[in-house]
Design an enzyme around this catalytic site. Sequence first.
Site, short mmCIF file in Angstrom:
data_model
loop_
_atom_site.label_atom_id
_atom_site.label_comp_id
_atom_site.label_asym_id
_atom_site.label_seq_id
_atom_site.Cartn_x
_atom_site.Cartn_y
_atom_site.Cartn_z
N SER A 86 49.74 -48.23 -69.11
CA SER A 86 48.92 -48.14 -70.64
C SER A 86 49.00 -46.51 -70.94
CB SER A 86 47.66 -48.52 -70.31
OG SER A 86 46.89 -48.16 -69.37
N HIS B 103 41.38 -44.05 -72.17
CA HIS B 103 42.77 -43.67 -72.44
C HIS B 103 42.95 -42.52 -73.34
CE1 HIS B 103 43.05 -47.60 -70.31
NE2 HIS B 103 44.45 -47.44 -70.20
#
Length: 268
Positions: free
Chosen positions: A44, A250
């Site tokens: 990711s 993230h």
Amino acid sequence: MRRSRIAVLVSSLLLAVGAALTGAAPAQGAQLAATGGYVALGDSYSSGVGAGSYISSSGDCKRSTKAYPYLWNAAHAPASFSFTACSGARTGDVLSGQLGPLNSSTGLVSISIGGNDAGFADVMTTCVTSSDSTCVSRINTARAYVSSTLPGQLDSVYSAIRSKAPAARVVVIGYPRFYQLGTTCLGLSETKRSAINNASDLLNSVTAQRAAAHGFVFGDVRTTFSGHEICSGSSWLHSVNWLNIGESYHPTASGQSGGYLPVLNSAA
């Protein structure tokens, strides 16, 4: 004049030998990609989860037009661009589903992988919802995995990449430290934040060692993210995102363009 020509020849030979000994690439990644193309692999952090602007056709892989591979492709116009990085990917997923675009002419490959194998999501969930001691215990389990099991899994991925793309410059990109320490910050305790950062350092160290063993370049993003960790006041990382929990921890779009892209530019 003759002596000068001999000196130039000797110097050239020494430079060539030095390049061979250090593993320096005869051409940088951008030059190689201009003729052989660029393939972006990984998890990711490479697909761009957290950056938004997801490509609809990528589905649950959540590949973003603001992810560093997409930005690098737009800036350098390689001969071809294959973006197979996928949210949630582990080393086994790279081996089974991401290597298809690689071939003998591939010029540049980038990859970030290993965090999911080490149980990153479970570590963060445990640390957010549990006590300091429970958090540190879960981190220690992850550290043991990174030290004992992950190196072999990385070796399998890196060997497969080299086998399928023997001429490529391969850039293995690491992970940022997540927290700025020594600051007043709501949420996780200093104990938890320090343990998480130390585990990230270990993951980067192991990844860099295995990358070097395969002749790959390691791109360390900890420097570019310095001053932009969570609790910094100018974070390039999402903290807990209750509206979209999968984006938690993230990089934001700024983290991709300001933290990851410069590292790929330098390493490639």
